[in-house]
Design a protein around this motif. Structure first.
Motif, PDB file in Angstrom:
ATOM      1  N   PRO A 341      16.580 -24.392  -9.939  1.00 33.10           N
ATOM      2  CA  PRO A 341      17.800 -23.841 -10.534  1.00 33.10           C
ATOM      3  C   PRO A 341      18.195 -24.598 -11.813  1.00 33.10           C
ATOM      4  N   THR A 342      18.986 -23.937 -12.649  1.00 29.62           N
ATOM      5  CA  THR A 342      19.510 -24.556 -13.852  1.00 29.62           C
ATOM      6  C   THR A 342      20.779 -25.326 -13.518  1.00 29.62           C
ATOM      7  N   GLU A 343      21.288 -26.059 -14.494  1.00 30.57           N
ATOM      8  CA  GLU A 343      22.557 -26.755 -14.271  1.00 30.57           C
ATOM      9  C   GLU A 343      23.656 -25.759 -13.929  1.00 30.57           C
ATOM     10  N   GLY A 344      23.669 -24.616 -14.623  1.00 29.61           N
ATOM     11  CA  GLY A 344      24.654 -23.600 -14.303  1.00 29.61           C
ATOM     12  C   GLY A 344      24.528 -23.102 -12.871  1.00 29.61           C
ATOM     13  N   ASP A 345      23.290 -22.936 -12.401  1.00 31.43           N
ATOM     14  CA  ASP A 345      23.069 -22.510 -11.015  1.00 31.43           C
ATOM     15  C   ASP A 345      23.645 -23.534 -10.038  1.00 31.43           C
ATOM     16  N   PHE A 346      23.375 -24.816 -10.298  1.00 33.65           N
ATOM     17  CA  PHE A 346      23.898 -25.855  -9.414  1.00 33.65           C
ATOM     18  C   PHE A 346      25.425 -25.868  -9.417  1.00 33.65           C
ATOM     19  N   LEU A 347      26.029 -25.700 -10.601  1.00 35.25           N
ATOM     20  CA  LEU A 347      27.489 -25.708 -10.683  1.00 35.25           C
ATOM     21  C   LEU A 347      28.086 -24.515  -9.955  1.00 35.25           C
ATOM     22  N   SER A 351      30.748 -24.545  -6.599  1.00 26.71           N
ATOM     23  CA  SER A 351      32.073 -24.084  -7.038  1.00 26.71           C
ATOM     24  C   SER A 351      33.155 -24.296  -5.982  1.00 26.71           C
ATOM     25  N   SER A 352      32.772 -24.366  -4.716  1.00 26.44           N
ATOM     26  CA  SER A 352      33.766 -24.531  -3.647  1.00 26.44           C
ATOM     27  C   SER A 352      34.042 -25.986  -3.321  1.00 26.44           C
ATOM     28  N   ILE A 353      33.382 -26.913  -3.990  1.00 27.04           N
ATOM     29  CA  ILE A 353      33.509 -28.336  -3.669  1.00 27.04           C
ATOM     30  C   ILE A 353      34.538 -28.986  -4.574  1.00 27.04           C
ATOM     31  N   ASP A 354      35.543 -29.587  -3.964  1.00 25.41           N
ATOM     32  CA  ASP A 354      36.532 -30.325  -4.731  1.00 25.41           C
ATOM     33  C   ASP A 354      35.902 -31.601  -5.253  1.00 25.41           C
ATOM     34  N   GLY A 355      36.094 -31.882  -6.529  1.00 23.63           N
ATOM     35  CA  GLY A 355      35.532 -33.088  -7.105  1.00 23.63           C
ATOM     36  C   GLY A 355      34.292 -32.857  -7.932  1.00 23.63           C
ATOM     37  N   ILE A 356      33.845 -31.588  -8.061  1.00 25.39           N
ATOM     38  CA  ILE A 356      32.723 -31.228  -8.923  1.00 25.39           C
ATOM     39  C   ILE A 356      33.274 -30.389 -10.075  1.00 25.39           C
ATOM     40  N   ALA A 357      32.758 -30.608 -11.265  1.00 27.40           N
ATOM     41  CA  ALA A 357      33.231 -29.878 -12.441  1.00 27.40           C
ATOM     42  C   ALA A 357      33.168 -28.367 -12.214  1.00 27.40           C
ATOM     43  N   ASN A 358      34.198 -27.664 -12.645  1.00 25.55           N
ATOM     44  CA  ASN A 358      34.317 -26.223 -12.417  1.00 25.55           C
ATOM     45  C   ASN A 358      33.781 -25.439 -13.611  1.00 25.55           C
ATOM     46  N   LEU A 359      32.732 -24.661 -13.395  1.00 24.13           N
ATOM     47  CA  LEU A 359      32.080 -23.885 -14.460  1.00 24.13           C
ATOM     48  C   LEU A 359      32.790 -22.550 -14.646  1.00 24.13           C
ATOM     49  N   GLU A 429      32.510 -38.975  -2.324  1.00 27.53           N
ATOM     50  CA  GLU A 429      32.817 -37.896  -1.383  1.00 27.53           C
ATOM     51  C   GLU A 429      32.325 -36.550  -1.915  1.00 27.53           C
ATOM     52  N   ALA A 430      32.497 -36.307  -3.217  1.00 28.49           N
ATOM     53  CA  ALA A 430      31.972 -35.070  -3.802  1.00 28.49           C
ATOM     54  C   ALA A 430      30.451 -35.030  -3.684  1.00 28.49           C
ATOM     55  N   HIS A 431      29.812 -36.175  -3.892  1.00 30.46           N
ATOM     56  CA  HIS A 431      28.359 -36.265  -3.748  1.00 30.46           C
ATOM     57  C   HIS A 431      27.942 -35.930  -2.316  1.00 30.46           C
ATOM     58  N   GLU A 432      28.700 -36.435  -1.337  1.00 30.34           N
ATOM     59  CA  GLU A 432      28.384 -36.167   0.069  1.00 30.34           C
ATOM     60  C   GLU A 432      28.474 -34.675   0.378  1.00 30.34           C
ATOM     61  N   GLN A 433      29.546 -34.031  -0.095  1.00 33.09           N
ATOM     62  CA  GLN A 433      29.709 -32.600   0.166  1.00 33.09           C
ATOM     63  C   GLN A 433      28.617 -31.787  -0.516  1.00 33.09           C
ATOM     64  N   LEU A 434      28.260 -32.192  -1.722  1.00 34.36           N
ATOM     65  CA  LEU A 434      27.203 -31.499  -2.446  1.00 34.36           C
ATOM     66  C   LEU A 434      25.882 -31.593  -1.679  1.00 34.36           C
ATOM     67  N   TYR A 435      25.633 -32.750  -1.131  1.00 31.04           N
ATOM     68  CA  TYR A 435      24.385 -32.985  -0.395  1.00 31.04           C
ATOM     69  C   TYR A 435      24.419 -32.313   0.990  1.00 31.04           C
TER      70      TYR A 435
END
Length: 735
Positions: A341-347, A351-359, A429-435
């Motif tokens: 996936p691209t960076e946009g795909d990952f973002l 999108s539902s994770i608090d603490g990750i940049a919102n695209l 914590e954002a990293h944990e949710q992403l993972y």
């Protein structure tokens, strides 16, 4: 003579005409310069020699990598400047110049500068100006549309890195818009370097590569950059983009007079996109606009410009839309078209994770004339047996724009130590949710990629995790999910030791990102003397042992993290940390213990450690520092580096988590640095070098379309690369 009709260049051609244009945020602009009258029937006024300011830094590694990525494509000039783009064919222009500038019978240019005159640069600039003016006069005589603004060749002096590695001031010539009173790197449209003979052509190309680095570092609206090397009667064109350098063949300027004229007319008669400018940026009333996803954004300020030639070349702007007073951040990045996936795909996944940049939006930037090109387009002209090898090593980079509805200040702008560690905890914590929920590993934890964002209704700023351009999808591998073996990414000096030392045999895992979080905290505590990026004046960080990490000394880092016993590690913290951060040493000590003395240092392990220390701090009325007995160094002191390292137990490999243990060789000697591939593609072997970044020094150059105001040093865009922290290189091997 018939009246001349002046054609309008693209809107972006209006945005870079005058170096005195002021940043839109300052509410003032200067007028766009008019064509000097009676040009082209009279020559332009000559400028004095222009001394270009020294760049923030000249990174020889960046220059060397660009040279390693150089490709010879002898026949690319007709593709770069196709004949059907000229209102008058260059051959017609040369024939028309037979009366004044070109001797057809002798097949030589009249007034062409000799090889070694005392005023060669002045004579060459005058010759190039006369050739340009003659082309204008032919256009005018044939009643063809002319550019809206004249361009002029001026003599310069600037600092360049020579083949010897020495940095010296050398003369040269630059193409700029006519009417400027002074010239800076942000004004350069084309760079020319002169040597006396073809044998010295490599020296001219080295100078041009140095100039290209300065152009990319000061102009945020670049697709590519053109440099011309002149050696006696010969010339060679160098094309620079984010994949490196493409060289034309060496040609005789007299016998190849039409090709020579074609190149010069492409640079001076066609719109600015043929000088390498991104003309999708528009100018109206002194303000600058960019359209993404069908919506127009006004650029308020330039937040950052990436300094490297090869690589992502990230540029960030703070913007607003006409229908809202909300701030947006637009990030330009050269991304590998083949990466999925691209960076946009990952973002979007996050999108539902608090603490990750919102695209908000993500799309490729079309080249002029609605073409969609990657960095392969000129290199695809390579012929012969080397074609497959050349193309296989070229990254397929395309310029993309991402729009975010958040931006924040750099992490080192923390207001209190509590805010610093809480922001780091937010990012973990954002990293944990992403993972855990999306199976995504960030893979590039650094001080750049954690920012402080205001939260409505909150008494403190939250830590926001940004930049997923190095992220990967982690797949189950035993008890944990990991990335593929041999795919490494990170930013020195924050990259995990195992990845630096054994990049081909280690699978990127969550504990490697945790190790990077720890390095972020350690380097901030060593580099600053307090909140808000307070400079550390008591010592130069590079003179400390931790200073070796800034240059990627993986052997020393592994020795400290996995070879030092507890007392030695405490002594290392005492030497490295500014006293302001003394009460964070126990937190660092516990995080290091989790990394070096436990099997898996996961997000949850780190969060538990952060929570325990945060509770302890909250329970203390005055947040007093721990007793001196708890953090005083009891290990060796007063020894030189070599003696201390000789005393350190050799157990770094044994103390790594089990999966890294088998892959990691014994630590290198203290002076050994990690070796890296010279490739800069987004392939398995990619290593992208990022411009050295100096402590406490903000970017001084901005995108030229938002001319010359200083970007705000107190704000950091979502996705921004700042320029005021220690030197680091980006290691980015993407499958």
């Amino acid at each position: 003579m018939q009246s001349v009709e002046y054609a309008r260049d693209t809107p972006a051609d209006e945005t870079n005409q005058n170096s005195r244009v002021v940043h839109p945020a300052n509410q003032t602009t200067s007028s766009t310069p008019d064509i000097p009258v009676p040009y082209p029937h009279a020559p332009l006024a000559r400028l004095d020699i222009q001394v270009l300011p020294d760049p923030l830094s000249i990174d020889e590694d960046c220059i060397s990598e660009t040279e390693r990525a150089s490709v010879d494509v002898a026949g690319f000039l007709p593709t770069l400047y196709p004949k059907d783009m000229f209102a008058v064919h260059p051959n017609t222009v040369v024939n028309a110049m037979a009366t004044n500038l070109y001797d057809i019978e002798a097949r030589r240019w009249r007034e062409y500068p000799p090889s070694q005159p005392s005023e060669q640069e002045n004579a060459t600039a005058a010759f190039l100006d006369e050739l340009t003016r003659s082309a204008w006069r032919v256009y005018a005589a044939l009643e063809k549309k002319l550019p809206c603004f004249a361009r002029q060749w001026v003599v310069t002096r600037s600092t360049r890195v020579l083949l010897s590695g020495e940095s010296v001031q050398v003369p040269g010539i630059a193409l700029v818009y006519a009417g400027l009173k002074s010239v800076q790197w942000a004004d350069i449209l084309c760079d020319v370097q002169i040597v006396s003979s073809v044998e010295q052509m490599p020296e001219a190309l080295r100078r041009l590569t140095c100039g290209a680095a300065n152009v990319f570092a000061s102009q945020g609206d670049r697709f590519f950059h053109i440099g011309i090397a002149l050696a006696g009667d010969s010339f060679q064109v160098a094309y620079f983009d984010r994949a490196g350098r493409v060289l034309s063949g060496i040609r005789d300027a007299h016998r190849c007079c039409v090709l020579f004229t074609r190149v010069l007319m492409g640079l001076t008669m066609l719109d600015a996109s043929y000088c390498g400018k991104d003309t999708s940026l528009a100018s109206r009333g002194g303000q600058f606009f960019v359209t993404v996803g069908g919506l127009e954004y006004r650029i308020v300020e330039t937040l950052s410009i990436g300094k490297e030639i090869c690589g992502r070349g990230t540029v960030c702007w703070r913007c607003r839309r006409s229908d809202s007073d909300k701030d947006y951040v637009i990030k330009n990045i050269w991304a590998d078209k083949r990466q999925h996936p691209t960076e946009g795909d990952f973002l979007r996944m996050a999108s539902s994770i608090d603490g990750i940049a919102n695209l908000v939006c993500d799309e490729p930037v079309p080249w002029p004339h609605d073409e969609h090109r990657t960095t392969v387009w000129l290199r695809d002209l390579v012929q012969g047996p080397d074609r497959a090898d050349v193309l296989s090593g070229v990254p397929h980079l395309e310029l993309r724009r991402l729009v975010f509805d958040q931006y924040g200040k750099p992490l080192e702008e923390f207001a209190t130590k509590d805010e610093l560690i809480l922001a780091l905890r937010d990012a973990v914590e954002a990293h944990e949710q992403l993972y855990d929920t999306k199976d995504v590993l960030h893979c590039d934890i650094s001080d750049n990629n954690i920012v402080l964002c205001e939260v409505p209704g909150s008494s403190r700023r939250r830590g926001l995790l940004i930049d997923l351009d190095s992220a990967i999808v982690a797949k189950p591998d035993g008890e944990y999910k990991r990335g593929p073996i041999g795919r490494t990414a990170g930013t020195l000096p924050f990259t995990a030791c195992a990845i630096l030392l054994s990049p081909d045999t280690v699978a990127h895992s969550p504990w490697h990102d945790m190790e990077s979080f720890l390095y972020v905290l350690m380097i901030i505590c060593s580099s600053y003397a307090g909140p808000s990026s307070t400079p550390r004046n008591d010592v130069d960080v590079r003179s400390l042992k931790i200073g070796r990490w800034l240059d990627g000394n993986a052997g020393h880092k592994a020795r400290v993290m996995f070879g030092y016993d507890d007392d030695q590690f405490r002594g290392f913290l005492d030497e490295s940390f500014h006293p302001y951060f003394d009460d964070l040493k126990e937190l660092v000590f516990d995080l290091r213990t989790a990394i070096a003395r436990t099997k898996w240092a996961t997000d949850r392990v780190f969060l538990d450690i952060f929570d325990r220390h945060i509770r302890q701090r909250q329970s203390s009325d005055d947040h007093a520092a721990p007793p001196a007995s708890q953090c005083a160094a009891t290990g060796p002191s007063g020894k030189d580096d070599d003696s201390e390292e000789q005393d350190a137990p050799e157990r770094s490999a044994a103390d790594l988590p089990q999966d890294d243990r088998t892959a990691m060789p014994p630590p290198p000697t203290p002076r050994e640095k990690v070796s890296s591939s010279s490739s800069h593609a987004s392939d398995d072997s990619e290593v992208t070098l990022v411009e050295p970044r100096r402590l406490y020094q903000a970017t001084k150059e901005t995108c030229p379309v938002i001319a010359r105001s200083s970007p705000s040093p107190k704000r950091k865009a979502v996705g921004e690369q700042t320029t005021h922290s220690p030197k680091r290189q980006k290691v980015d091997h993407v499958d």
